[in-house]
Each structure stands twice: as structure tokens, then as C-alpha cells.
Scaffold this motif. Structure first.
Motif, PDB file in Angstrom:
ATOM      1  N   LEU A   1       0.825  -1.205   0.000  1.00 16.89           N
ATOM      2  CA  LEU A   1       0.000   0.000   0.000  1.00 16.89           C
ATOM      3  C   LEU A   1       0.861   1.258   0.000  1.00 16.89           C
ATOM      4  O   LEU A   1       0.543   2.239  -0.671  1.00 16.89           O
ATOM      5  CB  LEU A   1      -0.930   0.012   1.210  1.00 16.89           C
ATOM      6  N   GLU A   2       1.949   1.215   0.744  1.00 20.80           N
ATOM      7  CA  GLU A   2       2.851   2.360   0.769  1.00 20.80           C
ATOM      8  C   GLU A   2       3.423   2.633  -0.615  1.00 20.80           C
ATOM      9  O   GLU A   2       3.475   3.787  -1.064  1.00 20.80           O
ATOM     10  CB  GLU A   2       3.993   2.112   1.753  1.00 20.80           C
ATOM     11  N   SER A   3       3.834   1.588  -1.306  1.00 19.69           N
ATOM     12  CA  SER A   3       4.399   1.757  -2.645  1.00 19.69           C
ATOM     13  C   SER A   3       3.377   2.375  -3.591  1.00 19.69           C
ATOM     14  O   SER A   3       3.690   3.310  -4.344  1.00 19.69           O
ATOM     15  CB  SER A   3       4.858   0.396  -3.181  1.00 19.69           C
ATOM     16  N   LEU A   4       2.137   1.876  -3.536  1.00 16.22           N
ATOM     17  CA  LEU A   4       1.095   2.410  -4.420  1.00 16.22           C
ATOM     18  C   LEU A   4       0.814   3.875  -4.092  1.00 16.22           C
ATOM     19  O   LEU A   4       0.758   4.724  -4.993  1.00 16.22           O
ATOM     20  CB  LEU A   4      -0.185   1.590  -4.274  1.00 16.22           C
ATOM     21  N   SER A   5       0.635   4.187  -2.806  1.00 12.14           N
ATOM     22  CA  SER A   5       0.325   5.557  -2.412  1.00 12.14           C
ATOM     23  C   SER A   5       1.436   6.511  -2.823  1.00 12.14           C
ATOM     24  O   SER A   5       1.180   7.598  -3.369  1.00 12.14           O
ATOM     25  CB  SER A   5       0.104   5.627  -0.898  1.00 12.14           C
ATOM     26  N   MET A   6       2.664   6.137  -2.576  1.00  6.60           N
ATOM     27  CA  MET A   6       3.801   7.004  -2.919  1.00  6.60           C
ATOM     28  C   MET A   6       3.885   7.219  -4.426  1.00  6.60           C
ATOM     29  O   MET A   6       4.138   8.353  -4.886  1.00  6.60           O
ATOM     30  CB  MET A   6       5.100   6.401  -2.400  1.00  6.60           C
ATOM     31  N   ARG A   7       3.671   6.176  -5.218  1.00  6.41           N
ATOM     32  CA  ARG A   7       3.732   6.332  -6.671  1.00  6.41           C
ATOM     33  C   ARG A   7       2.673   7.302  -7.157  1.00  6.41           C
ATOM     34  O   ARG A   7       2.934   8.173  -7.993  1.00  6.41           O
ATOM     35  CB  ARG A   7       3.554   4.983  -7.371  1.00  6.41           C
ATOM     36  N   VAL A   8       1.451   7.166  -6.626  1.00  8.04           N
ATOM     37  CA  VAL A   8       0.354   8.038  -7.058  1.00  8.04           C
ATOM     38  C   VAL A   8       0.623   9.487  -6.645  1.00  8.04           C
ATOM     39  O   VAL A   8       0.518  10.415  -7.468  1.00  8.04           O
ATOM     40  CB  VAL A   8      -0.992   7.552  -6.470  1.00  8.04           C
ATOM     41  N   LEU A   9       0.975   9.689  -5.392  1.00  5.24           N
ATOM     42  CA  LEU A   9       1.148  11.055  -4.892  1.00  5.24           C
ATOM     43  C   LEU A   9       2.367  11.740  -5.515  1.00  5.24           C
ATOM     44  O   LEU A   9       2.314  12.935  -5.841  1.00  5.24           O
ATOM     45  CB  LEU A   9       1.258  11.035  -3.370  1.00  5.24           C
TER      46      LEU A   9
ATOM     47  N   GLN B   1      -5.081   2.535  -8.239  1.00  2.00           N
ATOM     48  CA  GLN B   1      -4.013   2.037  -9.114  1.00  2.00           C
ATOM     49  C   GLN B   1      -4.051   2.717 -10.480  1.00  2.00           C
ATOM     50  O   GLN B   1      -2.997   2.963 -11.091  1.00  2.00           O
ATOM     51  CB  GLN B   1      -4.161   0.523  -9.262  1.00  2.00           C
ATOM     52  N   ALA B   2      -5.246   3.057 -10.936  1.00  2.00           N
ATOM     53  CA  ALA B   2      -5.375   3.723 -12.243  1.00  2.00           C
ATOM     54  C   ALA B   2      -4.753   5.109 -12.248  1.00  2.00           C
ATOM     55  O   ALA B   2      -4.498   5.670 -13.320  1.00  2.00           O
ATOM     56  CB  ALA B   2      -6.856   3.814 -12.629  1.00  2.00           C
ATOM     57  N   LEU B   3      -4.485   5.674 -11.064  1.00  3.33           N
ATOM     58  CA  LEU B   3      -3.869   6.992 -10.965  1.00  3.33           C
ATOM     59  C   LEU B   3      -2.348   6.923 -10.930  1.00  3.33           C
ATOM     60  O   LEU B   3      -1.691   7.960 -10.949  1.00  3.33           O
ATOM     61  CB  LEU B   3      -4.369   7.704  -9.703  1.00  3.33           C
ATOM     62  N   ALA B   4      -1.791   5.726 -10.840  1.00  3.14           N
ATOM     63  CA  ALA B   4      -0.334   5.568 -10.777  1.00  3.14           C
ATOM     64  C   ALA B   4       0.289   5.781 -12.156  1.00  3.14           C
ATOM     65  O   ALA B   4      -0.358   5.573 -13.176  1.00  3.14           O
ATOM     66  CB  ALA B   4       0.012   4.196 -10.227  1.00  3.14           C
ATOM     67  N   PRO B   5       1.561   6.155 -12.188  1.00  2.00           N
ATOM     68  CA  PRO B   5       2.201   6.461 -13.485  1.00  2.00           C
ATOM     69  C   PRO B   5       2.323   5.257 -14.396  1.00  2.00           C
ATOM     70  O   PRO B   5       2.392   5.394 -15.618  1.00  2.00           O
ATOM     71  CB  PRO B   5       3.587   6.980 -13.071  1.00  2.00           C
ATOM     72  N   ASP B   6       2.339   4.040 -13.803  1.00  2.00           N
ATOM     73  CA  ASP B   6       2.480   2.844 -14.625  1.00  2.00           C
ATOM     74  C   ASP B   6       1.141   2.180 -14.898  1.00  2.00           C
ATOM     75  O   ASP B   6       1.086   1.018 -15.284  1.00  2.00           O
ATOM     76  CB  ASP B   6       3.418   1.833 -13.932  1.00  2.00           C
TER      77      ASP B   6
END
Length: 337
Positions: A12-20, A331-336
């Protein structure tokens, strides 16, 4: 039943950090926000968990937060610590003020942290627990947007205006409560809308002032305070203490600033910390507190936050539960994506 994923805090931390980070926040801001939302999700506080990442992104896209803000300590007086958030998100501003507040409380018995011009979206209990972990008693107040009608009224004039309090307990989870002075949290309106579930009765009125359980109708009308005039009075106190007193916006001014963007509220926050060891005999204080807690629990009553602590234990064993649809939306908001 909602389809749930069970994820590690690291995932969850990885996903949140990537999005933000992808949406313009630096490492410090993204990290502070991530810690708050993961704590909420871990404790099964769905309205203040990772769902709030969507709020943060919406607020950034609306241009209603300063993504380049660097919260800074400014001159205080006596037992007051002041942090200027510069219209950035609140979690980092709190983290910057935590150590100075702790120092003041331990030196003088009491300290006040005033955070000004912050964009606030999170629950208050993570801040409270940060202080109880240091052995301090804590109280936090903050306004929001003017979504709530006062008792006897039908037009929004107050915010959801939460109040949170914490008492440290040796070897046990702290006594903590955190509740909105509205009959339901604003985030819960959105969760009811997303799930298609009606609101409990007594939560709000529609644009004509008629009682309604339709989340959309209440969003267009007004939420109500809990407990009638009592909740209304407490909500007014929050406006005065964490708005007028500290020289920051009322909930009505925050809503005016929003101008229909539906972003997170912008206002101030007041946090008070007390050191029991300075006020008196700390051991005696703790003993009296435990007598009170025992009198409550021995008759089958529940202390506040016990549900959260039970969810926290489950999350440690099973992973943090996140609705699959919400996870995919984030997840759809992440760069990848």
C-alpha cells in the motif's frame, strides 16, 4: 459482500507514494500523507483510509493545494508552537510541529500547536496517538467546509468539525476518541453514495430542508449535527477555537475558497498537549484513570477505539483489507497504470 484484497503495508505504501509523487508531491509530503491513510485503512476506518488518496488527487487537480509548500515553524509565544502550512496538505505540517510541541508540554506541562492555512483531509486520531505514544494527554480540534446546519436551522453554517482526545495507558492501547460533531462524517456520505446505500435517519436534510436519507440530496442540502443543540454548540466551539482564536478561516470561508471545486477543506488546526508528570503525580493519575476505565468495561461497555484496535490486530495477521474496486481506482492513478 464487498470483494476485498488483503495487502501488506509495504504494498500500500508503494502504491500511495507512486500516485502522490506522480501528481506533484515531494517525498516528504507524499510520505506523511501515506502514513496517515495507511493507518486509517489498517484500522478499518474506510472513510479515512486509502480512499482519501482520491481526495488528495482531486484537490491537486483542482489547484486547491500548494504542492510546493514547505511547512515551517514561525515565531510563537509562551507555550504556543506555530506552523505555517502555506496552503499545503496538513500531515507534514503536523509532523514538523510534533517535536517542538512535545518539548513545550514536557517543559511547561502544557503546549499548544497552531497549524495555519493547511489543507486537511484526515482523521485526527493519528495525530492524537503520536502524542499518547510520548506519554502526553492530547486534544485536537479542526473546522472543515460549511456542510452542516446548526440545530434549528436548515442551511449549512458549520463544518463537520471533529474533536479528538487521547489519554496514554501504560502497556495498553491509549484511550482515544475522534468524532465529527456532525451526525455522520462527510466521507461516509460519499461511501454511502458509492455503495448505493441510504444514510441512517437524522443525518441530513435536502435543499428544501426536508429530512432525507439520500446521500446526494444531503450533499445538495445540509448535514445535521449529532445530539441536536449539544452537537451544534460543540461544533460552534470548534469554529471559534480552531478558527477565530488562531486567526484562520471558519468553515464558511473554507467553502468559499473551494468555489465549487469539491476539494479538501482549507483552514487551521489547534492541538493541545498535556504532560501528566508536570500536572501532578503521574502514577496516581494513571491509577485513577484505570479505575475509571475498569468501571466502564466491567459492566460490558466498550471504550472508544476498541474496534479500531481489533482491526489493527487483524491487519497485522491477515494484511490490510482494501475493497478491490477502490484499489483498482487508486491504481489507475499511478504512473504505470
Amino acid at each position: 459482500m464487498t470483494d476485498m484484497l488483503h495487502l501488506s503495508p509495504e504494498a500500500l505504501e508503494s502504491l500511495s507514494m507512486r500516485v502522490l509523487r506522480h501528481h506533484g508531491l515531494d517525498e516528504a509530503h507524499a510520505g506523511a500523507i501515506t502514513r496517515v491513510v495507511i493507518a486509517g485503512q489498517r484500522d478499518d476506518c474506510q472513510s479515512h483510509g486509502v480512499y482519501r488518496i482520491l481526495d488528495c488527487v482531486r484537490t491537486i487537480r483542482a489547484g486547491k493545494v500548494n504542492t510546493a509548500a514547505q511547512p515551517r515553524l514561525v515565531d510563537g509565544a509562551g507555550s504556543i508552537v506555530r506552523v505555517e502550512a502555506d496552503f499545503g496538505f496538513a500531515p507534514l505540517a503536523f509532523e514538523r510541529g510534533l517535536d517542538p510541541l512535545t518539548h513545550l508540554a514536557r517543559r511547561q506541562g502544557i503546549g499548544a500547536l497552531v497549524i495555519r492555512h493547511c489543507v486537511h483531509f484526515s482523521a485526527l486520531w493519528p495525530e492524537i496517538e503520536a502524542l499518547t505514544e510520548r506519554g502526553l494527554v492530547a486534544l485536537a480540534l479542526t473546522p472543515s467546509h460549511a456542510w452542516v446546519a446548526p440545530a434549528g436551522g436548515r442551511r449549512p453554517a458549520l463544518g463537520t468539525n471533529p474533536i479528538a482526545f487521547g489519554w496514554p495507558r501504560s502497556g495498553r492501547d491509549p484511550y482515544v476518541f475522534d468524532f465529527a460533531t456532525s451526525a455522520i462524517a462527510r466521507g461516509d456520505l460519499e461511501l454511502h453514495r458509492r455503495s448505493g446505500q441510504p444514510l441512517p435517519t437524522g443525518c441530513g436534510v435536502d435543499a428544501e430542508g426536508r429530512p432525507s436519507t439520500d446521500p446526494l440530496a444531503v450533499m445538495a442540502g445540509a448535514m445535521l449535527t449529532f445530539g441536536g443543540h449539544k452537537g451544534s454548540a460543540l461544533s460552534t466551539m470548534v469554529e471559534l477555537m480552531a478558527g477565530a482564536l488562531i486567526g484562520d478561516w471558519l468553515s464558511s470561508e473554507s467553502l468559499d475558497h473551494d468555489a465549487g471545486a469539491k476539494a479538501s477543506p482549507c483552514h487551521g488546526e489547534l492541538i493541545l498537549a498535556f504532560d501528566p508528570a508536570v500536572f501532578g503525580d503521574s502514577a496516581e493519575s494513571q491509577a485513577r484513570a484505570e479505575t475509571l476505565f475498569e468501571a466502564i468495561e466491567s459492566q460490558g461497555a466498550r471504550l472508544p477505539s476498541q474496534r479500531r484496535y481489533a482491526a489493527r490486530a487483524r491487519s497485522r495477521e491477515q494484511g490490510i483489507a482494501v475493497p478491490r474496486a477502490l484499489y483498482q481506482e487508486i491504481q489507475a492513478l499511478a504512473p504505470d497504470a
